[in-house]
Each structure stands twice: as C-alpha cells, then as structure tokens.
Design an enzyme around this catalytic site. Structure first.
Site, short mmCIF file in Angstrom:
data_model
loop_
_atom_site.label_atom_id
_atom_site.label_comp_id
_atom_site.label_asym_id
_atom_site.label_seq_id
_atom_site.Cartn_x
_atom_site.Cartn_y
_atom_site.Cartn_z
N ASP A 115 0.81 -1.21 0.00
CA ASP A 115 0.00 0.00 0.00
C ASP A 115 0.85 1.27 0.00
O ASP A 115 0.48 2.26 -0.62
CB ASP A 115 -0.95 0.00 1.20
CG ASP A 115 -2.06 -1.05 1.08
OD1 ASP A 115 -2.30 -1.52 -0.05
OD2 ASP A 115 -2.69 -1.37 2.10
N GLY A 116 2.00 1.25 0.66
CA GLY A 116 2.89 2.41 0.65
C GLY A 116 3.40 2.71 -0.75
O GLY A 116 3.44 3.86 -1.19
#
Length: 131
Positions: free
Chosen positions: A74-75
């Site tokens: 997700d980062g």
C-alpha cells in the site's frame, strides 16, 4: 496499450512474478514506461525486452500511458499516485507484500489481471484525497 510501472527494490523471490508481468505485457506488444530507479534494479535480475522507456517525473508519463501498475504494498501504491496526480490514469496495485488494501491484486493473479485489462473486464474504484 501503454503502461507505466512503479516499484521499489524487491526480494529475489518475486523475480518470477515480475518476469511474468513483463512477459505478459510483451505478448500484447505493450509500450512500457518503468520508473527509472526500479528499472536499474530489475534489469540486472530479469530478462526485459520489448518497447521500454523510463520515467522519473509526472511529466514523463502524463498523457502517454493508459494505466499505472504499482508493484509493492500500500505504501508503494500511495507513492505511485504522485506520478499520476490528477491525470485520471487508473492504478492497478499488485501486492507483493502480506496484506494489501489498496494494492489488492495478488502476485499470483498477474496473468488474470492483465487479461481483464486487455478485455476491458474491470471496474475502477474512485478514491478521494484528504488533506
């Protein structure tokens, strides 16, 4: 089809999945733009051929690609957004980590995801930015 691929350095155990991604895109004669630092990392480990260009900024891909692929978690997905900004380019998050809320295509689903893109059998989830 024209795609941008954003990623960070990865584990060697992901090379097989990343190679599959490039092989599948090349089978469809896809024009590929790869984030330059990621390309430097993977070109030593993979056999990448086809029509490859690199990008480093938003301006390098704005108006030139149909999709952005984010390889990571997700980062990494959130970092990839900085390259598309308000251009409306859809982002496909391929999760190479443990759990992905934004990057929700599992690495073992790469083949199916590309087939869905080519056949236009997908939906786009709109996301909002809070400030």
């Amino acid at each position: 089809m024209k795609v941008a691929i954003y990623g960070r350095s990865t584990n060697d155990n992901l090379s097989e999945h990343i190679q599959l991604l490039f092989d599948k895109l090349n089978a469809y004669k896809t024009e590929i733009f790869i984030y330059a630092p990621f390309y430097t990392f993977i070109k030593k480990k993979l056999s990448i051929s086809g029509h490859i260009k690199t990008f480093e900024t938003h301006d390098d891909i704005n108006g030139k690609v149909d999709y952005m692929f984010s390889l990571g978690g997700d980062g990494t997905f959130l970092e990839s957004i900085t390259f598309i900004r308000h251009s409306g380019i859809p982002v496909l998050g391929i999760n190479t980590g443990r759990l992905g809320f934004l990057a929700n295509v599992a690495k073992v689903e790469i083949n199916d995801a590309i087939e869905a893109l080519v056949q236009k059998k997908y939906s786009i989830e709109k996301r909002a930015l809070l400030s």
